[in-house]
Design a protein around this motif. Structure first.
Motif, PDB file in Angstrom:
ATOM      1  N   MET A  22       9.709   9.431  -0.231  1.00 11.36           N
ATOM      2  CA  MET A  22       9.415   8.535   0.330  1.00 11.36           C
ATOM      3  C   MET A  22       8.204   8.011   0.926  1.00 11.36           C
ATOM      4  N   LYS A  23       7.792   6.471   0.897  1.00 14.93           N
ATOM      5  CA  LYS A  23       7.064   5.981   1.690  1.00 14.93           C
ATOM      6  C   LYS A  23       7.004   5.138   1.804  1.00 14.93           C
ATOM      7  N   GLU A  24       6.827   5.028   3.917  1.00 16.21           N
ATOM      8  CA  GLU A  24       6.924   3.693   4.458  1.00 16.21           C
ATOM      9  C   GLU A  24       4.845   2.637   4.574  1.00 16.21           C
ATOM     10  N   VAL A  25       5.157   1.924   3.393  1.00 11.06           N
ATOM     11  CA  VAL A  25       3.960   0.959   3.807  1.00 11.06           C
ATOM     12  C   VAL A  25       4.164  -0.187   5.103  1.00 11.06           C
ATOM     13  N   THR A  26       3.293  -0.261   6.299  1.00 10.58           N
ATOM     14  CA  THR A  26       3.972  -0.819   6.822  1.00 10.58           C
ATOM     15  C   THR A  26       2.031  -2.202   6.763  1.00 10.58           C
ATOM     16  N   ILE A  27       2.597  -3.116   7.031  1.00 12.35           N
ATOM     17  CA  ILE A  27       1.189  -4.181   6.513  1.00 12.35           C
ATOM     18  C   ILE A  27       0.690  -5.189   8.027  1.00 12.35           C
ATOM     19  N   ILE A  28       0.042  -4.959   8.592  1.00  8.15           N
ATOM     20  CA  ILE A  28      -0.179  -6.047  10.021  1.00  8.15           C
ATOM     21  C   ILE A  28      -1.184  -7.097   9.345  1.00  8.15           C
ATOM     22  N   ILE A  29      -1.020  -8.651   9.413  1.00 10.49           N
ATOM     23  CA  ILE A  29      -2.006  -9.139   8.958  1.00 10.49           C
ATOM     24  C   ILE A  29      -1.695 -10.584   9.728  1.00 10.49           C
ATOM     25  N   PRO A  30      -2.601 -11.461   9.972  1.00  8.80           N
ATOM     26  CA  PRO A  30      -2.723 -12.555  10.536  1.00  8.80           C
ATOM     27  C   PRO A  30      -1.432 -13.979   9.950  1.00  8.80           C
ATOM     28  N   LYS A  31      -0.512 -14.031  10.942  1.00  9.58           N
ATOM     29  CA  LYS A  31      -0.020 -15.172  10.453  1.00  9.58           C
ATOM     30  C   LYS A  31      -0.187 -16.260   9.444  1.00  9.58           C
ATOM     31  N   ASP A  32      -1.459 -16.452   9.930  1.00 12.07           N
ATOM     32  CA  ASP A  32      -1.552 -17.344   8.798  1.00 12.07           C
ATOM     33  C   ASP A  32      -2.335 -16.822   7.577  1.00 12.07           C
ATOM     34  N   LYS A  33      -1.768 -15.449   7.042  1.00 11.49           N
ATOM     35  CA  LYS A  33      -2.432 -15.316   5.776  1.00 11.49           C
ATOM     36  C   LYS A  33      -0.789 -14.376   5.098  1.00 11.49           C
ATOM     37  N   THR A  34       0.078 -14.450   6.147  1.00 10.65           N
ATOM     38  CA  THR A  34       1.896 -13.771   5.674  1.00 10.65           C
ATOM     39  C   THR A  34       2.342 -14.740   4.276  1.00 10.65           C
ATOM     40  N   ALA A  35       2.261 -16.496   4.212  1.00 13.03           N
ATOM     41  CA  ALA A  35       2.593 -16.503   2.810  1.00 13.03           C
ATOM     42  C   ALA A  35       2.122 -15.909   1.588  1.00 13.03           C
ATOM     43  N   VAL A  36       0.727 -15.939   1.482  1.00 10.27           N
ATOM     44  CA  VAL A  36      -0.500 -15.414   0.681  1.00 10.27           C
ATOM     45  C   VAL A  36       0.393 -13.885  -0.152  1.00 10.27           C
ATOM     46  N   VAL A  37       0.514 -12.511   1.006  1.00  9.92           N
ATOM     47  CA  VAL A  37       1.017 -11.256   1.016  1.00  9.92           C
ATOM     48  C   VAL A  37       2.449 -11.922   0.833  1.00  9.92           C
ATOM     49  N   VAL A  38       2.703 -12.049   1.285  1.00 15.86           N
ATOM     50  CA  VAL A  38       4.992 -12.384   0.509  1.00 15.86           C
ATOM     51  C   VAL A  38       4.741 -12.383  -0.582  1.00 15.86           C
ATOM     52  N   ASN A  39       4.299 -13.863  -0.863  1.00 14.96           N
ATOM     53  CA  ASN A  39       4.389 -14.176  -2.308  1.00 14.96           C
ATOM     54  C   ASN A  39       4.121 -13.540  -3.473  1.00 14.96           C
ATOM     55  N   PHE A  40       3.066 -13.045  -2.792  1.00 19.11           N
ATOM     56  CA  PHE A  40       2.144 -11.754  -3.716  1.00 19.11           C
ATOM     57  C   PHE A  40       2.313 -10.736  -4.405  1.00 19.11           C
ATOM     58  N   LEU A  41       3.245  -9.813  -3.661  1.00 20.94           N
ATOM     59  CA  LEU A  41       3.838  -8.643  -3.169  1.00 20.94           C
ATOM     60  C   LEU A  41       5.399  -9.118  -4.365  1.00 20.94           C
ATOM     61  N   GLN A  42       5.997 -10.439  -3.613  1.00 17.94           N
ATOM     62  CA  GLN A  42       7.261 -10.647  -3.671  1.00 17.94           C
ATOM     63  C   GLN A  42       7.035 -11.020  -5.581  1.00 17.94           C
ATOM     64  N   ASP A  43       5.657 -11.759  -5.924  1.00 19.23           N
ATOM     65  CA  ASP A  43       4.866 -11.590  -7.311  1.00 19.23           C
ATOM     66  C   ASP A  43       4.967 -11.338  -8.651  1.00 19.23           C
ATOM     67  N   GLU A  44       3.750 -11.004  -8.063  1.00 21.14           N
ATOM     68  CA  GLU A  44       2.766  -9.735  -9.112  1.00 21.14           C
ATOM     69  C   GLU A  44       3.157  -8.623  -8.756  1.00 21.14           C
ATOM     70  N   VAL A  45       3.570  -7.887  -7.219  1.00 21.14           N
ATOM     71  CA  VAL A  45       3.790  -6.545  -7.453  1.00 21.14           C
ATOM     72  C   VAL A  45       5.448  -6.115  -7.592  1.00 21.14           C
ATOM     73  N   LYS A  46       6.277  -6.714  -7.505  1.00 22.26           N
ATOM     74  CA  LYS A  46       7.602  -7.755  -8.086  1.00 22.26           C
ATOM     75  C   LYS A  46       8.891  -6.548  -7.008  1.00 22.26           C
ATOM     76  N   ILE A  47       7.976  -6.444  -6.075  1.00 24.13           N
ATOM     77  CA  ILE A  47       8.635  -5.605  -4.213  1.00 24.13           C
ATOM     78  C   ILE A  47       9.768  -6.809  -4.346  1.00 24.13           C
ATOM     79  N   ARG A  48      11.112  -6.338  -4.162  1.00 23.02           N
ATOM     80  CA  ARG A  48      11.959  -7.075  -3.427  1.00 23.02           C
ATOM     81  C   ARG A  48      12.699  -6.727  -2.582  1.00 23.02           C
ATOM     82  N   HIS A  49      13.017  -5.968  -1.735  1.00 22.76           N
ATOM     83  CA  HIS A  49      13.035  -4.621  -0.439  1.00 22.76           C
ATOM     84  C   HIS A  49      12.158  -5.541   0.835  1.00 22.76           C
ATOM     85  N   LEU A  50      11.627  -5.989   1.868  1.00 23.91           N
ATOM     86  CA  LEU A  50      10.836  -6.367   2.186  1.00 23.91           C
ATOM     87  C   LEU A  50      11.254  -7.368   4.213  1.00 23.91           C
TER      88      LEU A  50
END
Length: 73
Positions: A1-29
């Motif tokens: 197992m690996k842990e991927v850590t992502i640090i982004i500007p607060k204004d990009k949060t919704a874009v990245v979270v939605n992308f991970l959930q919708d496009e990459v199908k990440i369910r546990h974040l």
């Protein structure tokens, strides 16, 4: 197992979270919001890390904005 850590500007949060959930199908974040930035953690199988990094690259995460690190767990 690996842990991927992502640090982004607060204004990009919704874009990245939605992308991970919708496009990459990440369910546990795990999401930790600070004053100016957001810290996300995802635990995934080693074989899936490359896919996540390539997909995040498509939206500029880790290249144009933010930082990504991968750690063995």
């Amino acid at each position: 197992m690996k842990e991927v850590t992502i640090i982004i500007p607060k204004d990009k949060t919704a874009v990245v979270v939605n992308f991970l959930q919708d496009e990459v199908k990440i369910r546990h974040l795990q999401l930790f919001a600070g004053v100016n930035c957001c810290h996300m953690k995802i635990q995934v199988p080693k074989s899936f890390v490359g896919t996540i990094l390539r997909e995040l690259d498509k939206i500029g995460c880790g290249v144009v904005y933010g930082m990504i690190s991968v750690t063995s767990i």
